[in-house]
Design an enzyme around this catalytic site. Sequence first.
Site, PDB file in Angstrom:
ATOM      1  N   CYS A   1       0.861  -1.183   0.000  1.00 32.43           N
ATOM      2  CA  CYS A   1       0.000   0.000   0.000  1.00 32.43           C
ATOM      3  C   CYS A   1       0.900   1.236   0.000  1.00 32.43           C
ATOM      4  O   CYS A   1       2.066   1.168   0.409  1.00 32.43           O
ATOM      5  CB  CYS A   1      -0.937  -0.019   1.203  1.00 32.43           C
ATOM      6  SG  CYS A   1      -0.159  -0.556   2.718  1.00 32.43           S
TER       7      CYS A   1
ATOM      8  N   SER B   1      -8.898 -15.334  -5.643  1.00 36.82           N
ATOM      9  CA  SER B   1      -9.773 -15.341  -6.811  1.00 36.82           C
ATOM     10  C   SER B   1     -10.414 -16.712  -7.034  1.00 36.82           C
ATOM     11  O   SER B   1     -11.518 -16.795  -7.580  1.00 36.82           O
ATOM     12  CB  SER B   1      -8.979 -14.952  -8.059  1.00 36.82           C
ATOM     13  OG  SER B   1      -8.321 -13.730  -7.846  1.00 36.82           O
TER      14      SER B   1
END
Length: 304
Positions: free
Chosen positions: A127, A265
């Site tokens: 981040c 995913s």
Amino acid sequence: MLSTKLCGIKLDNPTILASGILGVTASSLINAANNGAGAVTTKSISLEERKGHSNPVIVTFEGGMINAVGLSSPGIENGIEEVKEFKKRSKTPIIASIFASKTAEFGEAAKRISEAKPDLIEVNISCPNVEAEFGKLFAADAKVAASVTEIVKNSTKIPVFVKLSPNVSNIKEIAKAVEAAGADGITAVNTAGPGMVIDIKTAKPILHNKMGGISGAALRPIAVRCVYDIYETVKIPIIGTGGITNGRDAVEMLMAGATAVGIGSGVYYRGIDVFKKVCSEIEEFMKKEGYKNLKEIIGKAHEN
Ligand SMILES: Cc1cc2nc3c(=O)[nH]c(=O)nc-3n(C[C@H](O)[C@H](O)[C@H](O)COP(=O)(O)O)c2cc1C
């Protein structure tokens, strides 16, 4: 046959729900545990409550998906409550993921989330560092990644996994730095990119944020290479994450050197019981090939 250990914590099987896939709430994490996950990871939690990006935040393409959720967070108080609730209702190990935009805040977040006694803490350093020029990722600089690790280690007694980004020129350098700074393990990797998909009828990027992190099948060979490189560089355990949807993918990641595998995913592609499915596929492979336990598989690709 499938049990594995991360820093002394026993997992019944090596599949772990990856961070950000099912949020922070205890009930959705319990759902993953009840569907066979050997451990679960919370969505990354920051000290303050944060809103994410506007919709659409996810777009699929033939190689996987691109997300720009934008690190939304319910805040640390809520995170503590949900981890406590999970621990009351499930025996499955839980990994609390934390993130921050300033180095010092990582320490505070680690200290606070430790109140809920998660089994492990995962530090999401993929981040932007608001203190760095151009908001460079914490994960992109070995010195910065090491100082975040050190601050977190000084703020908690719970084992700390640092989650690396594949978007670096030399992942070995970052892995070495976080190990030297005291990390107990490494999770590799977060999403790659950023990538973009354009709607050719409207001639506009589909995501509201225009671009986002790539996960799923397209990420898998990159993640496998990262885990292979990291395994050659450090002695601490690795959670290999990126594009794992079936037993073959999981075995490949274990052979690259992962002690356990993250699945993100894959939950979208195969449903919440992806954990059970992947485990029975690993077991089937092991029986066919004569492997008795995961130790015989972990890091096997380095022998050849
Ligand atoms: C919708 C979405 C949200 C995510 N949120 C987080 C997050 O909050 N923290 C984090 O460390 N990783 C986050 N990730 C990254 C995943 O944990 C994982 O590292 C990545 O998706 C690669 O694994 P996969 O190919 O199995 O999805 C997110 C991924 C997706 C798809």
